[in-house]
Design a protein around this motif. Structure first.
Motif, PDB file in Angstrom:
ATOM      1  N   THR A 154      25.859  47.686  -6.258  1.00  0.00           N
ATOM      2  CA  THR A 154      27.039  47.035  -6.839  1.00  0.00           C
ATOM      3  C   THR A 154      26.668  46.281  -8.116  1.00  0.00           C
TER       4      THR A 154
ATOM      5  N   GLU B 111      32.087  52.084   7.621  1.00  0.00           N
ATOM      6  CA  GLU B 111      31.418  50.809   7.876  1.00  0.00           C
ATOM      7  C   GLU B 111      30.182  50.683   7.001  1.00  0.00           C
TER       8      GLU B 111
ATOM      9  N   SER C 160      31.279  49.905   3.432  1.00  0.00           N
ATOM     10  CA  SER C 160      31.770  48.523   3.394  1.00  0.00           C
ATOM     11  C   SER C 160      30.616  47.534   3.352  1.00  0.00           C
ATOM     12  N   GLN C 161      29.604  47.768   4.181  1.00  0.00           N
ATOM     13  CA  GLN C 161      28.459  46.863   4.226  1.00  0.00           C
ATOM     14  C   GLN C 161      27.672  46.889   2.917  1.00  0.00           C
ATOM     15  N   LYS C 162      27.541  48.060   2.306  1.00  0.00           N
ATOM     16  CA  LYS C 162      26.849  48.148   1.016  1.00  0.00           C
ATOM     17  C   LYS C 162      27.548  47.294  -0.031  1.00  0.00           C
ATOM     18  N   VAL C 163      28.878  47.387  -0.039  1.00  0.00           N
ATOM     19  CA  VAL C 163      29.655  46.643  -1.033  1.00  0.00           C
ATOM     20  C   VAL C 163      29.627  45.147  -0.738  1.00  0.00           C
ATOM     21  N   ILE C 164      29.796  44.787   0.534  1.00  0.00           N
ATOM     22  CA  ILE C 164      29.806  43.374   0.921  1.00  0.00           C
ATOM     23  C   ILE C 164      28.444  42.738   0.671  1.00  0.00           C
ATOM     24  N   GLU C 165      27.390  43.400   1.107  1.00  0.00           N
ATOM     25  CA  GLU C 165      26.047  42.846   0.941  1.00  0.00           C
ATOM     26  C   GLU C 165      25.645  42.810  -0.527  1.00  0.00           C
TER      27      GLU C 165
ATOM     28  N   THR D 190      27.652  42.523  -3.247  1.00  0.00           N
ATOM     29  CA  THR D 190      28.339  41.460  -3.973  1.00  0.00           C
ATOM     30  C   THR D 190      27.900  40.079  -3.498  1.00  0.00           C
ATOM     31  N   SER D 191      27.555  39.972  -2.219  1.00  0.00           N
ATOM     32  CA  SER D 191      27.034  38.709  -1.699  1.00  0.00           C
ATOM     33  C   SER D 191      25.702  38.379  -2.350  1.00  0.00           C
ATOM     34  N   SER D 192      24.866  39.400  -2.526  1.00  0.00           N
ATOM     35  CA  SER D 192      23.585  39.204  -3.188  1.00  0.00           C
ATOM     36  C   SER D 192      23.772  38.787  -4.640  1.00  0.00           C
TER      37      SER D 192
ATOM     38  N   SER E 297      26.271  37.160  -5.839  1.00  0.00           N
ATOM     39  CA  SER E 297      26.817  35.804  -5.887  1.00  0.00           C
ATOM     40  C   SER E 297      25.741  34.750  -5.675  1.00  0.00           C
TER      41      SER E 297
END
Length: 321
Positions: A210, A268, A271-276, A278-280, A282
């Motif tokens: 991401t 799933e 989704s986890q790739k995108v969530i993790e 963008t979290s990284s 941030s």
């Protein structure tokens, strides 16, 4: 623009953004939202972003005291010059609320929906009183800073009313874009959706993270798009002959299977790739910190565009210096 009464129906992220822009430009706002704690959230939001609004520029009459929350929908809209609807993005919900507003609002009022997807003809269908004044006025977040608002009319819309709406939003220090027709998703969201789908495919296929996708936009085409959009960017890519040469040179590449515009299945794993990812990206910064950083950047960027004397929707004018 003379001081007007603006009604805001629904005070989520977009509704609050409209409230901020309205009061920053010196207007009175009547807001209605039956959700518990809505007024407290809105006032906390306004207090938080007021320094940003002041930095961007507010009128002499601008004041948070110009906001009043009403107990009923009728109180909010019965004397309004403009009603901005921001209820959840569901056709039945929007039609129900707009039908009620159409029955109550004065005949001279503009009724505008912030919908990001529905065409105005769909929203007008159940309005029997004055459907011709129901339009789409689709903003972009943060509404209190981003100047674009897409204006679209439906089958019943009076074109003179669209011009009246254009003047009203122009008076709010916005860049109103009156669409020639209507289409689901309007213009901006359809373009963003295309990039979003490609981005998901790239991450899903393991081609990039991401962060790498974001960097590819921020440090590449995003810089050019901020000034001149995709068409003028490619016009310059054609050299002295402009778009004509660009199409001749690169047109055949359009048939190559580079893009995958059908959205990937949101598994799933994806989704986890995108969530993790963008979290990284941030890190330990809060959303509020990143919003403030975004707002500072947008103000500087818009000042730069003004300094250059060129907006994509306008003609490039010679500079005096």
């Amino acid at each position: 623009m003379t001081q007007k009464t603006m009604a805001v129906v629904g005070t989520g992220v977009i509704g609050n953004g409209w409230i901020a822009r309205f009061i920053a430009n010196g207007h009175h706002v009547l807001a209605f939202d039956p959700a518990e704690g809505a007024e407290e959230k809105t006032r906390a939001f306004l207090n938080d972003i007021w320094p940003t609004l002041a930095a961007y520029g507010i009128t002499d009459h601008a004041s948070i005291e110009n906001l009043t929350f009403t107990q009923t929908l009728e109180e909010a809209v019965q004397h309004a010059d403009l009603i901005q609807e921001n209820v959840p993005e569901r056709e039945d919900v929007k039609q129900k609320v707009l039908t009620q507003v159409d029955e109550i609002a004065p005949a001279s009022a503009i009724i505008a929906s912030s919908t990001s997807g529905y065409m105005p003809s769909v929203l007008q269908k159940t309005c029997e009183h004055c459907p011709e004044r129901v339009i789409v006025a689709h903003p972009f977040n943060p509404v209190y800073l981003i100047p674009l608002v897409e204006l679209a009319g439906g089958v019943h819309t009076d074109r003179q009313l669209l011009e009246k709406a254009r003047e009203m939003y122009d008076g709010l220090n916005m860049k109103p874009l009156v669409m020639s027709g209507e289409i689901d998703g309007h213009i901006g969201d359809r373009l963003m959706e295309a990039v979003w789908r490609e981005s998901l495919h790239i991450v899903n296929d393991g081609v990039a993270t991401t962060e790498e996708v974001d960097k590819a936009i921020v440090y590449g085409p995003g810089l050019r798009w901020a000034l001149m959009g995709p068409f003028m960017t490619l016009h310059l890519a054609g050299g002295d002959q402009g778009m004509a040469h660009m199409l001749e040179q690169f047109g055949p590449a359009l048939k190559l299977p580079w893009t995958r515009l059908v959205a990937p299945e949101l598994t799933e794993d994806l989704s986890q790739k995108v969530i993790e990812g963008t979290s990284s990206q941030s890190g330990n910064r809060s959303v509020q910190e990143m919003e403030r950083r975004r707002d500072r950047f947008l103000i500087k960027l818009m000042q730069l565009l003004e300094d250059e004397g060129f907006w994509p929707s306008e003609r490039l004018m010679p500079r005096d210096s």
